[in-house]
Design an enzyme around this catalytic site. Structure first.
Site, PDB file in Angstrom:
ATOM      1  N   HIS A 129      48.044  47.877  43.613  1.00 12.87           N
ATOM      2  CA  HIS A 129      46.693  48.442  43.515  1.00 12.87           C
ATOM      3  C   HIS A 129      45.785  48.004  44.656  1.00 12.87           C
ATOM      4  O   HIS A 129      44.567  48.106  44.535  1.00 12.87           O
ATOM      5  CB  HIS A 129      46.066  48.077  42.159  1.00 12.87           C
ATOM      6  CG  HIS A 129      46.717  48.766  40.984  1.00 12.87           C
ATOM      7  ND1 HIS A 129      46.531  48.394  39.672  1.00 12.87           N
ATOM      8  CD2 HIS A 129      47.571  49.827  40.951  1.00 12.87           C
ATOM      9  CE1 HIS A 129      47.238  49.200  38.874  1.00 12.87           C
ATOM     10  NE2 HIS A 129      47.888  50.054  39.624  1.00 12.87           N
ATOM     11  N   CYS A 164      34.882  54.423  63.278  1.00  9.86           N
ATOM     12  CA  CYS A 164      34.202  55.735  63.231  1.00  9.86           C
ATOM     13  C   CYS A 164      32.839  55.675  62.550  1.00  9.86           C
ATOM     14  O   CYS A 164      32.216  56.714  62.331  1.00  9.86           O
ATOM     15  CB  CYS A 164      35.098  56.770  62.538  1.00  9.86           C
ATOM     16  SG  CYS A 164      35.101  56.619  60.732  1.00  9.86           S
TER      17      CYS A 164
HETATM   18  P1  OAD Z   1      44.800  44.014  31.228  1.00  7.35           P
HETATM   19  O1  OAD Z   1      43.450  43.384  31.159  1.00  7.35           O
HETATM   20  O2  OAD Z   1      44.956  45.389  30.726  1.00  7.35           O
HETATM   21  O3  OAD Z   1      45.842  43.108  30.409  1.00  7.35           O
HETATM   22  C1  OAD Z   1      45.900  41.725  30.591  1.00  7.35           C
HETATM   23  C2  OAD Z   1      47.073  41.212  29.772  1.00  7.35           C
HETATM   24  O4  OAD Z   1      47.197  39.824  30.031  1.00  7.35           O
HETATM   25  C3  OAD Z   1      46.933  41.386  28.266  1.00  7.35           C
HETATM   26  O5  OAD Z   1      48.144  41.921  27.743  1.00  7.35           O
HETATM   27  C4  OAD Z   1      46.706  39.954  27.751  1.00  7.35           C
HETATM   28  O6  OAD Z   1      47.282  39.736  26.460  1.00  7.35           O
HETATM   29  C5  OAD Z   1      47.429  39.132  28.810  1.00  7.35           C
HETATM   30  N1  OAD Z   1      46.935  37.767  29.022  1.00  7.35           N
HETATM   31  C6  OAD Z   1      45.663  37.328  29.024  1.00  7.35           C
HETATM   32  N2  OAD Z   1      45.605  36.021  29.334  1.00  7.35           N
HETATM   33  C7  OAD Z   1      46.886  35.614  29.538  1.00  7.35           C
HETATM   34  C8  OAD Z   1      47.495  34.379  29.898  1.00  7.35           C
HETATM   35  N3  OAD Z   1      46.774  33.268  30.127  1.00  7.35           N
HETATM   36  N4  OAD Z   1      48.840  34.340  30.030  1.00  7.35           N
HETATM   37  C9  OAD Z   1      49.590  35.441  29.792  1.00  7.35           C
HETATM   38  N5  OAD Z   1      49.067  36.630  29.454  1.00  7.35           N
HETATM   39  C10 OAD Z   1      47.742  36.728  29.323  1.00  7.35           C
HETATM   40  O7  OAD Z   1      45.301  43.853  32.737  1.00  7.35           O
HETATM   41  P2  OAD Z   1      46.427  44.687  33.505  1.00  7.35           P
HETATM   42  O8  OAD Z   1      47.573  44.991  32.618  1.00  7.35           O
HETATM   43  O9  OAD Z   1      46.689  43.970  34.760  1.00  7.35           O
HETATM   44  O10 OAD Z   1      43.702  48.886  37.412  1.00  7.35           O
HETATM   45  O11 OAD Z   1      45.653  46.018  33.818  1.00  7.35           O
HETATM   46  C11 OAD Z   1      46.288  47.017  34.564  1.00  7.35           C
HETATM   47  C12 OAD Z   1      45.302  47.753  35.409  1.00  7.35           C
HETATM   48  O12 OAD Z   1      44.213  48.235  34.594  1.00  7.35           O
HETATM   49  C13 OAD Z   1      44.608  46.900  36.472  1.00  7.35           C
HETATM   50  O13 OAD Z   1      45.371  46.759  37.634  1.00  7.35           O
HETATM   51  C14 OAD Z   1      43.351  47.668  36.716  1.00  7.35           C
HETATM   52  C15 OAD Z   1      42.971  47.912  35.285  1.00  7.35           C
HETATM   53  O14 OAD Z   1      42.070  48.922  35.032  1.00  7.35           O
HETATM   54  C16 OAD Z   1      42.819  49.510  38.182  1.00  7.35           C
HETATM   55  O15 OAD Z   1      41.702  49.086  38.377  1.00  7.35           O
HETATM   56  C17 OAD Z   1      43.357  50.767  38.791  1.00  7.35           C
END
Ligand code: OAD
Length: 260
Positions: A129, A164
């Protein structure tokens, strides 16, 4: 948990090529907010007002204000033991690749810190991303390092392209935008050929990134999930380690390093 840890260690010892697909949860222990969940960014902010090309076209000052705030926050954070354990694993084993959805640059910093004398570090991640530390020109696509101070007084004070003079935007993928094709291809190719995929700290809800672990699975490889909560991928995982990523990765991978 002990049984799951033993199972994960067994899978790890048997694996020859590994990908680690990470999400915001791996950076939570560094103080970077996640997106979903009770304290997630999307509880307090609307993604369609801040993280879409339409929002930027409509109101670049508000979008830049938010990214400037996040950039400043992330600058105060450091890689945690989870980032470092993965970086050490990738450094000592060329058949290991980190693939991240995170734009916070903490895997990059861990890779550089763990391999201070090797440039570029062999442990650099594939950033699906993009990176919040970089700007990209909305007119000509040129990239340049992002400045820490964003002046949101007016459109004329926002970051401009050196080439630019077009309006710069953060070099991240927004909702509704395609991921870089080469970056995505590389991630899927590596995941497909891996016999083990760690899925760390991601809700596995945002595609195509959430499909990368499935490429390993569909080719007969195994998943190890590390997450404090269940996700849609949990039923497919051969081992589920339900604890904070920093401590789990340290325990799991230190054993692996010793046996390698
Ligand atoms: P999320 O915020 O959707 O999910 C975070 C995950 O991390 C959840 O499943 C939590 O249970 C887990 N979690 C939290 N703390 C933790 C810890 N200490 N150890 C292990 N797990 C833990 O984040 P992403 O899945 O990364 O995209 O989100 C995906 C995308 O959605 C991001 O890249 C971003 C967002 O909108 C864009 O902005 C395009």
């Amino acid at each position: 948990m002990n049984e799951e840890l033993e199972q994960a260690q067994t899978l790890l010892r048997a694996a020859r090529s590994i990908v680690a697909v990470t999400g915001a949860g791996i950076s939570a222990e560094s103080g970077v907010p996640t997106f979903r969940g009770s304290k997630g960014l999307w509880k307090s902010y609307q993604p369609e007002e801040l993280a879409t090309p339409e929002a930027f076209a409509r109101d670049p000052l508000t979008v830049w204000e938010w990214y400037g705030w996040r950039r400043g926050l992330i600058a105060t954070c450091s890689p945690n033991s989870g980032h470092r354990a993965l970086a050490r694993l990738a450094l000592s084993h060329p058949e290991v690749t980190i693939i991240t959805q995170n734009v916070d640059g903490l895997h990059v910093r861990a890779a550089q810190e763990e391999a201070a004398d090797i440039d570029p570090s062999p442990a650099l991640p594939i950033e699906l991303h993009g990176s919040i530390d970089r700007d990209r020109c909305s007119a000509c696509d040129a990239r340049q390092p992002g400045s820490q101070e964003i002046d949101i007084t007016s459109i004329d004070t926002l970051p401009r392209c050196d080439r630019c003079s077009g309006l710069m935007r953060p070099d991240v993928v927004w909702f509704g935008e395609a991921l870089d094709e080469m970056v995505l291809d590389r991630a899927f190719t590596l995941a497909h050929s891996a016999d083990l995929c760690f899925v760390v700290g991601t809700s596995a809800l945002v595609h195509p990134a959430a499909s990368v672990p499935l490429a390993t699975l569909h080719n007969g490889g195994k998943l190890i999930e590390i997450n404090i909560q269940e996700t849609a991928l949990t039923p497919y995982a051969s081992a589920t380690l339900a604890a904070p990523a920093g401590s789990v990765l340290t325990t799991l991978l230190s054993g692996y390093d010793n046996s390698a």
